[in-house]
Motif scaffolding. Sequence first.
Motif, PDB file in Angstrom:
ATOM      1  N   PRO B 224      32.494  -7.605   6.735  1.00 41.67           N
ATOM      2  CA  PRO B 224      31.056  -7.516   6.573  1.00 41.67           C
ATOM      3  C   PRO B 224      30.393  -8.098   7.818  1.00 41.67           C
ATOM      4  N   VAL B 225      29.175  -7.746   8.037  1.00 32.88           N
ATOM      5  CA  VAL B 225      28.230  -6.821   7.462  1.00 32.88           C
ATOM      6  C   VAL B 225      27.988  -5.696   8.457  1.00 32.88           C
ATOM      7  N   TYR B 226      27.990  -6.089   9.754  1.00 33.48           N
ATOM      8  CA  TYR B 226      27.808  -5.071  10.785  1.00 33.48           C
ATOM      9  C   TYR B 226      29.132  -4.799  11.479  1.00 33.48           C
ATOM     10  N   GLY B 227      30.163  -5.513  11.069  1.00 32.71           N
ATOM     11  CA  GLY B 227      31.505  -5.277  11.580  1.00 32.71           C
ATOM     12  C   GLY B 227      32.323  -4.481  10.583  1.00 32.71           C
ATOM     13  N   LYS B 228      31.646  -3.693   9.757  1.00 25.98           N
ATOM     14  CA  LYS B 228      32.336  -2.912   8.731  1.00 25.98           C
ATOM     15  C   LYS B 228      33.234  -1.856   9.361  1.00 25.98           C
TER      16      LYS B 228
END
Lengths: 366, 366, 366, 366
Positions: B224-228
């Motif tokens: 999470p969250v932008y490293g999905k």
Amino acid sequence: MSFNSFGHLFRVTTWGESHGPALGATVDGCPPGVALTEADIQPWLDRRKPGQNKYTTQRREADEVRILSGTYEGRTTGTPIQLMIENTDQRSKDYSEIAQSFRPGHADITYHQKYGLRDPRGGGRSSARETAARVAAGGVARAVLAQLVPGLRITGYMVQMGARGIDRARFDLEEIEQNPFWVPDAEAAKDWATYLDDLRKSHNSVGAVIEVTASGVPAGIGAPVYGKLDSDLAAALMSINAVKAVEIGEGIAAAALTGVDNADEIRMGPDGPVYLSNHAGGILGGISTGQDVVARFAVKPTSSILTPRQTVTVSGEETELVTKGRHDPCVGIRAVPVGEAMMACVILDHILLDRGQTGGLRGRIG
Amino acid sequence: MSFNSFGHLFRVTTWGESHGPALGATVDGCPPGVALTEADIQPWLDRRKPGQNKYTTQRREADEVRILSGTYEGRTTGTPIQLMIENTDQRSKDYSEIAQSFRPGHADITYHQKYGLRDPRGGGRSSARETAARVAAGGVARAVLAQLVPGLRITGYMVQMGARGIDRARFDLEEIEQNPFWVPDAEAAKDWATYLDDLRKSHNSVGAVIEVTASGVPAGIGAPVYGKLDSDLAAALMSINAVKAVEIGEGIAAAALTGVDNADEIRMGPDGPVYLSNHAGGILGGISTGQDVVARFAVKPTSSILTPRQTVTVSGEETELVTKGRHDPCVGIRAVPVGEAMMACVILDHILLDRGQTGGLRGRIG
Amino acid sequence: MSFNSFGHLFRVTTWGESHGPALGATVDGCPPGVALTEADIQPWLDRRKPGQNKYTTQRREADEVRILSGTYEGRTTGTPIQLMIENTDQRSKDYSEIAQSFRPGHADITYHQKYGLRDPRGGGRSSARETAARVAAGGVARAVLAQLVPGLRITGYMVQMGARGIDRARFDLEEIEQNPFWVPDAEAAKDWATYLDDLRKSHNSVGAVIEVTASGVPAGIGAPVYGKLDSDLAAALMSINAVKAVEIGEGIAAAALTGVDNADEIRMGPDGPVYLSNHAGGILGGISTGQDVVARFAVKPTSSILTPRQTVTVSGEETELVTKGRHDPCVGIRAVPVGEAMMACVILDHILLDRGQTGGLRGRIG
Amino acid sequence: MSFNSFGHLFRVTTWGESHGPALGATVDGCPPGVALTEADIQPWLDRRKPGQNKYTTQRREADEVRILSGTYEGRTTGTPIQLMIENTDQRSKDYSEIAQSFRPGHADITYHQKYGLRDPRGGGRSSARETAARVAAGGVARAVLAQLVPGLRITGYMVQMGARGIDRARFDLEEIEQNPFWVPDAEAAKDWATYLDDLRKSHNSVGAVIEVTASGVPAGIGAPVYGKLDSDLAAALMSINAVKAVEIGEGIAAAALTGVDNADEIRMGPDGPVYLSNHAGGILGGISTGQDVVARFAVKPTSSILTPRQTVTVSGEETELVTKGRHDPCVGIRAVPVGEAMMACVILDHILLDRGQTGGLRGRIG
């Protein structure tokens, strides 16, 4: 790499869990001298706020944002802006059962598998509450855009709930603020209300498709090859909770078009090139054309439902789970302001990147 | 920010234009000690190579890759791997006309608007030739994955050409290598051959949908969250030329599902949790579940067509353009190995990121 | 993270080993429309080139740079610039012994410990040959700076060799090109020649201090807190082979100053503030003041020497090692153009970052 | 790029101004499952806290840290850790004069020139108060290191105040906690006390040199060429307020050494290679050797002094400025815990990066 950051020059890092003391966003790289107070951000948060009607979670949160840094006398200073939202209506007792079992279709199980532990209270970091921080950051981006590109407008709305779409012939942006679904079609709004009521009563939930458009984006924003505007939009929208697809312009439908039909033919207008259509969704080769940037994203149905579903426990026992607590029957509704916020942040970031690399100069046509 | 790089720990930067002397990829962060020679990479390039059948551009390129750095005695050293492919069949005279006019639906105009100039020879940097570099980098990623996660398999195939889909009941991966479309449905292959022949003769082109699956991906990859994982996949696939949509699992169709139907219920198998369905496409909350990772992307029709289309010139005159030269009638076909390469790079990158942060330890279930 | 990249908007990735077929630099994010051919870069490489006098390695390399991408008709297009330098005078047989033993003071042992293998031919990636790629990239940065900030000048020179410094009273920039040491003091040049001859004959080597100044840097470049201009300069200079210290302005000597002495007092000149001294080295709070940016770095003595030193072998046996081969007795000499190149890249990068965030607007004084 | 972030996998973003409501650090990428509460962080903050003796600013701040996110039941979850410290003793009236004038040697003027405005209260973002956030983040890094590499120790101390150094023959780490200067030499402590008293009374200030060592760092941490451990250390230490130089091992003195003297000769010990000296400061080719990592940095004298200095006002008038308020006569004293914190963060980051790329495997010797 930052797992919880996005953006390059306008960089947003969100933090916080559903039931912790607070959550927020750190915004780094904001241009200086932009008028900004809490009053510029709060209205966008109010749109996303839970508990506003019967179609969203009944959790009551004021979602009041505080600016802890990065402004002086009502203007941005160019240093990091810390936006904090305190959690006030946690009820962690609601979540005792899901601490032991994994909700099917939810991130419970993957967080456990990755980290070896998780904060089960309200889904912890995987909660849709995280999106409040995005909306706050989007409010900052909008304030900057209002100063840099005054004509730019970003508008999000629902175009599908469950299997029910809208009628583009009735498309009316004025309707968006008139119904709880932000749907630009008054007939659809009525139909969806009944539909969602029934779903909720039958302990079920449903997915949605949201469209976000940005008009007034200057031509020349974006970059090849991995710095494409659409590539960054895809990442930003796919990072929103429960999103399973992102489309630009025609999206999936582009596959069914022929080259003759898909060509957005070009004519000269008084101020430069004009296009006879916008299949491209305002982006060619990763760079904006000056037409509306059009993106859509699909949100899956809420996985926390009152209908029992088969699952397993942390200790490996098979069980059935009914998720109590306060959940949105269609989490896609509240995703509308979130999609707008992501669009605002991505476009601003690319405007800054572009003026960094090129100085904002533009190749003339004609 | 790197406009021409992707990946975090396994980082790929591509360079080069369609008609320059060479193009290539710099691969930084590759694990050391992995067996790697040109022979491990060339087969993947050969799959993407133009001119192999009548359905792709007739440009003849050997697409021969040379490793200029980063290996010693056939093993990676952990230092940057430079992969160079020389261009040998440039015919820049073909492109004299489009230096002055902008192909509708093509990046010609946006490159001009952004940079004030562009390399018009073969589309320069915006050419699909850039994807050769991606496939070469994907070959490195596959070599590493073969050592780190031996059971992992990545497979791409077409599931739609124009408005024509496949019949999932006839789905057979064995068929992929038997037809020029990498379509896992022998009937569809025949139908599409006729269809594409007709389109080409009528000076037209068409879009496509490609599906890429990765099996054997360990649970717990992503963040999470932008490293999905899905966020990075979306960015990587959307960055491929002409792509207009990316789907994970059910994709757009998830919008039409209810929560009851969309829940991938979980049971215990002998080696841990097993799922009764895979609507999620192997990713929950941005983290892999251990099921197949399933992504799809839509490619728009080639914009370089022999049918005249209205456009303008650099000097602002209205004109009609017919694009001669050697172009793919369905550029989606050659996008199949490119999609596989992007999947390979993204998954490897996230495996490295995960073992960086967590040490690769996994939370047990049961 | 990219282990082999530096810079943010103007981003340089170098690749290649001492005895591989080639080495080079990929430059991403270069502003478009800048005049650039090999002739703009080659002169800088010629300054660093080995074998030019008896004080540098006798390896003969033409160090001829080729631009493989990113320019069209002699101007940059804004897409990645690939700069390739072929290796032509490898003699790997020279290095057979050090494949088994580790040179004391050299990266041989740490590469082995980290990666489990290493390319021993000429030091592989750890060779000072890598710095040719930096100088090539610096040539691109200088071409861009010449267009963006015409008055900006970057000059490097040696201020210390071994324990021998220069006499600042004799400081004369004209002298730099008159002696093999780029030392701005004719007397020192003579003295150092004898000194270095003696050292070389006694099978020894020696360290050096290089100073690099940039004049004409506009005020306002850089950023707090981790994006400081001096922080990026420190990283860039410390990344050069054999560098063990970086100083800005007074550097270490600032510790011994009092606040009264260290204050660079400010008066008003006809064009804005002027300073009565420059202890700060042109940077306050990480942001340029408009004065000369002054940096120094210390290079340790070459570790490859003909005097036997105690060490161990890969198999753990104790031994003595004499490093044959062609090595610089004072590697600091050839570090001068490298330091200049790093300064050029860092300053350009920060100019681009600044105009990205602030638009290049400046707060007026007076 | 993030102007206010550092680190790659273990990534720290600080925010906040001297006289705003709060400041803090967002720590992303922290390994999960590490025991962490405020009690693990507070002791490090207490060391840096102002007002503890007469040699530091008399501002009274509790510097009490709150963990707002990223832990659950006393363990890290792998999600962002928000560390907030509220400001409680702001006295902005002290700063009314410097809002109009620029302190010589201070960032006042460059912030104004870059951003067009600045927060003058206590120096805003450029205040040394920002370093509290670093120390808090360093506390998290130490907690992780304690679990991952139990034998690792990081120790900072002053080795020079003004022109007064220490006597290495009296070096005794036990002394560090016995005097207000963290100086490992009891005699120096006495001498410095008198010296600093006199300086303060004469309305002056003075610089300092701080040394930080890390013992127990495994061999193989770091990377070539721009991902060097020393390159990242240089950036991290140079980013601390008022730092003008960074040295590794011999530092500047390495320039004066010959290759014969500088070679850290190697012998075999029972557990692998041992070195007969440590001129390298534990780093060769950017990668750790397993010896102590030794870094030093020079801090310039505080620019806010009671002695009048010539300067100009925002409106361009020449004036003299005396800086009242509560300032450290030697800001280097409180930089000791800050330097330790930066060392802890950088080393942890590189340990994570290393296990990401290589899996933490090590090439054996013997």
